[in-house]
Each structure stands twice: as structure tokens, then as C-alpha cells.
Write a protein that holds these residues in place. Structure first.
Motif, PDB file in Angstrom:
ATOM      1  N   ASP A  10       0.817  -1.223   0.000  1.00 56.31           N
ATOM      2  CA  ASP A  10       0.000   0.000   0.000  1.00 56.31           C
ATOM      3  C   ASP A  10       0.850   1.272   0.000  1.00 56.31           C
ATOM      4  O   ASP A  10       0.319   2.372   0.129  1.00 56.31           O
ATOM      5  N   LEU A  11       2.159   1.145  -0.184  1.00 55.75           N
ATOM      6  CA  LEU A  11       3.030   2.319  -0.128  1.00 55.75           C
ATOM      7  C   LEU A  11       2.747   3.293  -1.270  1.00 55.75           C
ATOM      8  O   LEU A  11       2.930   4.508  -1.110  1.00 55.75           O
ATOM      9  N   PHE A  12       2.289   2.791  -2.419  1.00 57.74           N
ATOM     10  CA  PHE A  12       1.941   3.693  -3.518  1.00 57.74           C
ATOM     11  C   PHE A  12       0.828   4.646  -3.085  1.00 57.74           C
ATOM     12  O   PHE A  12       0.822   5.821  -3.470  1.00 57.74           O
ATOM     13  N   ALA A  13      -0.105   4.136  -2.280  1.00 59.53           N
ATOM     14  CA  ALA A  13      -1.220   4.953  -1.804  1.00 59.53           C
ATOM     15  C   ALA A  13      -0.756   5.976  -0.771  1.00 59.53           C
ATOM     16  O   ALA A  13      -1.249   7.113  -0.740  1.00 59.53           O
ATOM     17  N   GLN A  14       0.201   5.588   0.064  1.00 56.04           N
ATOM     18  CA  GLN A  14       0.725   6.532   1.050  1.00 56.04           C
ATOM     19  C   GLN A  14       1.490   7.661   0.369  1.00 56.04           C
ATOM     20  O   GLN A  14       1.373   8.826   0.755  1.00 56.04           O
ATOM     21  N   ASN A  15       2.248   7.331  -0.663  1.00 51.16           N
ATOM     22  CA  ASN A  15       2.948   8.376  -1.416  1.00 51.16           C
ATOM     23  C   ASN A  15       1.964   9.277  -2.153  1.00 51.16           C
ATOM     24  O   ASN A  15       2.183  10.493  -2.254  1.00 51.16           O
ATOM     25  N   ALA A  16       0.895   8.693  -2.670  1.00 48.37           N
ATOM     26  CA  ALA A  16      -0.129   9.498  -3.345  1.00 48.37           C
ATOM     27  C   ALA A  16      -0.720  10.514  -2.375  1.00 48.37           C
ATOM     28  O   ALA A  16      -0.930  11.690  -2.727  1.00 48.37           O
ATOM     29  N   GLN A  17      -0.984  10.091  -1.152  1.00 50.46           N
ATOM     30  CA  GLN A  17      -1.528  11.004  -0.144  1.00 50.46           C
ATOM     31  C   GLN A  17      -0.550  12.134   0.150  1.00 50.46           C
ATOM     32  O   GLN A  17      -0.949  13.302   0.267  1.00 50.46           O
ATOM     33  N   THR A  18       0.727  11.811   0.254  1.00 51.79           N
ATOM     34  CA  THR A  18       1.749  12.834   0.477  1.00 51.79           C
ATOM     35  C   THR A  18       1.769  13.848  -0.666  1.00 51.79           C
ATOM     36  O   THR A  18       1.965  15.055  -0.440  1.00 51.79           O
ATOM     37  N   LEU A  19       1.534  13.367  -1.865  1.00 57.44           N
ATOM     38  CA  LEU A  19       1.546  14.226  -3.053  1.00 57.44           C
ATOM     39  C   LEU A  19       0.235  14.983  -3.258  1.00 57.44           C
ATOM     40  O   LEU A  19       0.125  15.802  -4.167  1.00 57.44           O
ATOM     41  N   GLY A  20      -0.772  14.691  -2.452  1.00 56.57           N
ATOM     42  CA  GLY A  20      -2.071  15.337  -2.621  1.00 56.57           C
ATOM     43  C   GLY A  20      -2.884  14.752  -3.748  1.00 56.57           C
ATOM     44  O   GLY A  20      -3.804  15.399  -4.278  1.00 56.57           O
ATOM     45  N   ILE A  21      -2.577  13.515  -4.116  1.00 62.97           N
ATOM     46  CA  ILE A  21      -3.318  12.820  -5.181  1.00 62.97           C
ATOM     47  C   ILE A  21      -4.384  11.942  -4.539  1.00 62.97           C
ATOM     48  O   ILE A  21      -4.075  11.080  -3.713  1.00 62.97           O
ATOM     49  N   ASP A  22      -5.631  12.159  -4.922  1.00 59.87           N
ATOM     50  CA  ASP A  22      -6.744  11.382  -4.379  1.00 59.87           C
ATOM     51  C   ASP A  22      -7.013  10.212  -5.318  1.00 59.87           C
ATOM     52  O   ASP A  22      -7.541  10.383  -6.416  1.00 59.87           O
ATOM     53  N   LEU A  23      -6.663   9.004  -4.889  1.00 57.84           N
ATOM     54  CA  LEU A  23      -6.836   7.832  -5.732  1.00 57.84           C
ATOM     55  C   LEU A  23      -8.304   7.498  -5.971  1.00 57.84           C
ATOM     56  O   LEU A  23      -8.628   6.748  -6.905  1.00 57.84           O
ATOM     57  N   ALA A  24      -9.194   8.063  -5.175  1.00 55.83           N
ATOM     58  CA  ALA A  24     -10.632   7.869  -5.411  1.00 55.83           C
ATOM     59  C   ALA A  24     -11.071   8.537  -6.707  1.00 55.83           C
ATOM     60  O   ALA A  24     -12.119   8.192  -7.272  1.00 55.83           O
ATOM     61  N   ASP A  25     -10.275   9.482  -7.193  1.00 51.74           N
ATOM     62  CA  ASP A  25     -10.605  10.192  -8.432  1.00 51.74           C
ATOM     63  C   ASP A  25     -10.106   9.484  -9.684  1.00 51.74           C
ATOM     64  O   ASP A  25     -10.389   9.919 -10.800  1.00 51.74           O
ATOM     65  N   VAL A  26      -9.324   8.419  -9.517  1.00 52.85           N
ATOM     66  CA  VAL A  26      -8.856   7.656 -10.673  1.00 52.85           C
ATOM     67  C   VAL A  26     -10.061   7.062 -11.389  1.00 52.85           C
ATOM     68  O   VAL A  26     -10.947   6.470 -10.762  1.00 52.85           O
ATOM     69  N   ASP A  27     -10.128   7.212 -12.708  1.00 54.33           N
ATOM     70  CA  ASP A  27     -11.250   6.648 -13.463  1.00 54.33           C
ATOM     71  C   ASP A  27     -10.862   5.472 -14.348  1.00 54.33           C
ATOM     72  O   ASP A  27     -11.724   4.770 -14.868  1.00 54.33           O
ATOM     73  N   ILE A  28      -9.556   5.234 -14.502  1.00 51.26           N
ATOM     74  CA  ILE A  28      -9.066   4.072 -15.246  1.00 51.26           C
ATOM     75  C   ILE A  28      -7.825   3.539 -14.532  1.00 51.26           C
ATOM     76  O   ILE A  28      -6.912   4.304 -14.212  1.00 51.26           O
ATOM     77  N   ALA A  29      -7.798   2.232 -14.281  1.00 53.23           N
ATOM     78  CA  ALA A  29      -6.604   1.600 -13.719  1.00 53.23           C
ATOM     79  C   ALA A  29      -6.144   0.489 -14.657  1.00 53.23           C
ATOM     80  O   ALA A  29      -6.966  -0.185 -15.290  1.00 53.23           O
ATOM     81  N   ILE A  30      -4.837   0.325 -14.745  1.00 55.63           N
ATOM     82  CA  ILE A  30      -4.245  -0.670 -15.646  1.00 55.63           C
ATOM     83  C   ILE A  30      -3.173  -1.434 -14.890  1.00 55.63           C
ATOM     84  O   ILE A  30      -2.328  -0.833 -14.209  1.00 55.63           O
ATOM     85  N   LEU A  31      -3.213  -2.749 -14.993  1.00 58.53           N
ATOM     86  CA  LEU A  31      -2.159  -3.591 -14.429  1.00 58.53           C
ATOM     87  C   LEU A  31      -1.331  -4.131 -15.595  1.00 58.53           C
ATOM     88  O   LEU A  31      -1.855  -4.812 -16.474  1.00 58.53           O
ATOM     89  N   SER A  32      -0.044  -3.808 -15.601  1.00 58.36           N
ATOM     90  CA  SER A  32       0.788  -4.126 -16.764  1.00 58.36           C
ATOM     91  C   SER A  32       1.041  -5.614 -16.934  1.00 58.36           C
ATOM     92  O   SER A  32       1.149  -6.103 -18.064  1.00 58.36           O
ATOM     93  N   HIS A  33       1.141  -6.359 -15.832  1.00 61.53           N
ATOM     94  CA  HIS A  33       1.366  -7.803 -15.920  1.00 61.53           C
ATOM     95  C   HIS A  33       1.118  -8.444 -14.555  1.00 61.53           C
ATOM     96  O   HIS A  33       0.869  -7.749 -13.573  1.00 61.53           O
ATOM     97  N   GLY A  34       1.180  -9.758 -14.525  1.00 61.46           N
ATOM     98  CA  GLY A  34       0.743 -10.482 -13.343  1.00 61.46           C
ATOM     99  C   GLY A  34       1.792 -10.792 -12.314  1.00 61.46           C
ATOM    100  O   GLY A  34       1.840 -11.915 -11.789  1.00 61.46           O
ATOM    101  N   HIS A  35       2.636  -9.837 -11.954  1.00 59.79           N
ATOM    102  CA  HIS A  35       3.636 -10.018 -10.913  1.00 59.79           C
ATOM    103  C   HIS A  35       3.301  -9.173  -9.682  1.00 59.79           C
ATOM    104  O   HIS A  35       2.757  -8.073  -9.805  1.00 59.79           O
TER     105      HIS A  35
END
Length: 258
Positions: A41-66
Motif C-alpha cells: 500500500d506504499l503507492f497509496a501513502q505516497n499518493a496522499q503525500t503528493l495530494g493525489i486522491d486515488l478515489a478520483d482515478v477513473d481508469i486503472a491498468i495492471l501491466s502484468h501479473g507479478h
């Protein structure tokens, strides 16, 4: 277009977390896109530090299955209640490092109704297209680097059919996002010939020798700005940078504009 690195192996300063993983937040004129979710969940903690609200994301992409790209998937689904998540139909197949370490995704998430499975060429929206290139001929065989998949109970070299790439076209510019470039960064650069390519090269295990110099020379022939990270390797990046004027590194907390 603005691209912010939410998580990567390195960080721009101590305000941010770093881990062996990758996640980008991409803001275009039309969309807020999350590309990969790191291993925790560290990506989410960094997003919060940056003032990025992940609830506003409208498209998510997973590049591969790792796990180091999809380990944060459950956290994203918890924080964001609306965005579809696009991933390869092969993403939940069993992936390993060698024969002992499982490096795949959390199989319990496979049937989540937010997941949209893709293959081949998949158009998400105008200027947003996913390409698997599973059937495209490769000029360069870089091998599987010891990564495997399980087929009929047997370990075989990973074909990386679970990896796809995002082509983002905006304002006359072609930008490609590649999580780890497992199918081979040399071929990927040739397939797309983009203005910008962002992602790992998967060179971290390669020696600093004439072969790596050759790879750098091949990439430098493209009219492309390369923003690399994660599995490229810090030493490999510094080695290649001496031969590539348009090679840059992007770390946790860093934002670039195109």
C-alpha cells in the motif's frame, strides 16, 4: 499530460517511500489513470503525500501479473469504488521466480467484478489503447531471466503473455507505458517507436559489458525519450546513460510533464 511516479525502488527524498515495485499516476486532459500499484500500500501513502486522491482515478491498468506491480490491487479497490481495472486475461496464471518463489497475484481477487480482462489490441478510449503483442515476431531474444510459469504442473520459462503495454496518444505525442518490458525493451521500442517510453528495462541482472553497450546503442537510434526505473538496475542505468543522451530515471515522488 502529467506523469507522477507513486512508487519505485528509489525516492527523490525522505518524504516518500520506496520499494521494489512500480506505480504511476497519469493525468491527461480526459482521464486520471493509475498504471500499476506496487507490491504493497506504499503507492497509496505516497499518493496522499503528493495530494493525489486515488478515489478520483477513473481508469486503472495492471501491466502484468507479478506481485511487485499488482500487490497493491486490493488496496486500490478499497480506496477507489468506481474505476475499472484492465489486465491481461493471463494475469492470474501462476508465475514464479525459478521453481520456489511465487511472484504472482493474489488469486482471491480474480473474480472481482471491477476487473476487465483483455488480450491482443484493446481500445479503452480515444487515445488509450492496450497492446499485448503476443503474436508479434521478435527480433531480439533476451530470455526469461529465470522467471517461470506453471503449465500442467510443470515449470517452464515465462512467455510473458500476461504483459501488455499502454499507448497513450495526446496532443500529437505518443507515450508508451511498459511495466517491466519482459518481452524485451529492444523489440517494444521498435514495435511502437514512440516519442516517450516509460518503464523498466529488466536489465538489472545483466553485466556491464559490450552486450549492454550494444543494447544502449540500439535504443539510442530511436527518436524516443526513455524514462526508466525499477528493474533496469541503478548500475545498468548509469552505464547506459553514458551512451544514451535521451535516457532519464524516474523515482518515487517525481513528476514529469509532456
Amino acid at each position: 499530460m502529467t506523469v507522477t511516479c507513486l512508487i519505485e525502488n528509489t525516492k527523490i527524498n525522505d518524504s516518500f517511500y520506496a520499494e521494489h515495485g512500480l506505480s504511476f499516476y497519469i493525468k491527461t486532459k480526459e482521464h486520471n489513470i493509475l498504471f500499476d500499484m506496487g507490491q504493497s500500500d506504499l503507492f497509496a501513502q505516497n499518493a496522499q503525500t503528493l495530494g493525489i486522491d486515488l478515489a478520483d482515478v477513473d481508469i486503472a491498468i495492471l501491466s502484468h501479473g507479478h506481485y511487485d506491480h499488482g500487490g497493491g490491487l486490493a488496496k486500490f479497490l478499497e480506496l477507489n469504488k468506481k474505476a475499472p481495472v484492465y489486465l491481461s486475461r493471463h494475469a492470474f496464471e501462476p508465475h514464479y521466480n525459478g521453481t520456489e518463489k511465487y511472484i504472482g497475484l493474489d488469486i482471491s481477487l480474480k473474480d472481482n467484478n471491477r476487473l476487465i480482462y483483455t488480450d491482443g489490441i484493446f481500445k479503452i478510449d480515444n487515445g488509450l489503447t492496450l497492446f499485448s503483442h503476443n503474436e508479434t515476431e521478435k527480433r531480439y531474444d533476451l530470455g526469461s531471466f529465470g522467471l517461470t510459469e506453471k503449465q500442467n504442473g510443470e515449470f517452464v520459462p515465462d512467455s510473458f503473455r500476461h504483459e501488455h503495454y499502454l499507448l497513450l496518444e495526446e496532443a500529437g505525442k505518443k507515450v508508451v507505458f511498459s511495466g517491466c518490458s519482459h518481452k524485451g525493451i529492444l523489440d517494444i521500442a521498435e514495435w511502437f517507436n514512440p516519442d516517450v517510453l516509460i518503464g523498466g528495462f529488466h536489465f538489472s541482472k545483466l553485466p556491464l559489458d559490450e552486450k549492454l553497450s550494444e543494447y544502449a546503442d540500439i535504443l539510442s537510434k530511436h527518436d524516443t525519450d526513455f524514462y526508466t526505473c525499477h528493474c533496469t538496475g541503478a548500475d545498468q542505468f548509469e552505464f547506459m546513460k553514458k551512451r544514451m543522451n535521451r535516457l532519464f530515471y524516474i523515482s518515487s515522488g517525481q513528476t514529469v510533464n509532456f
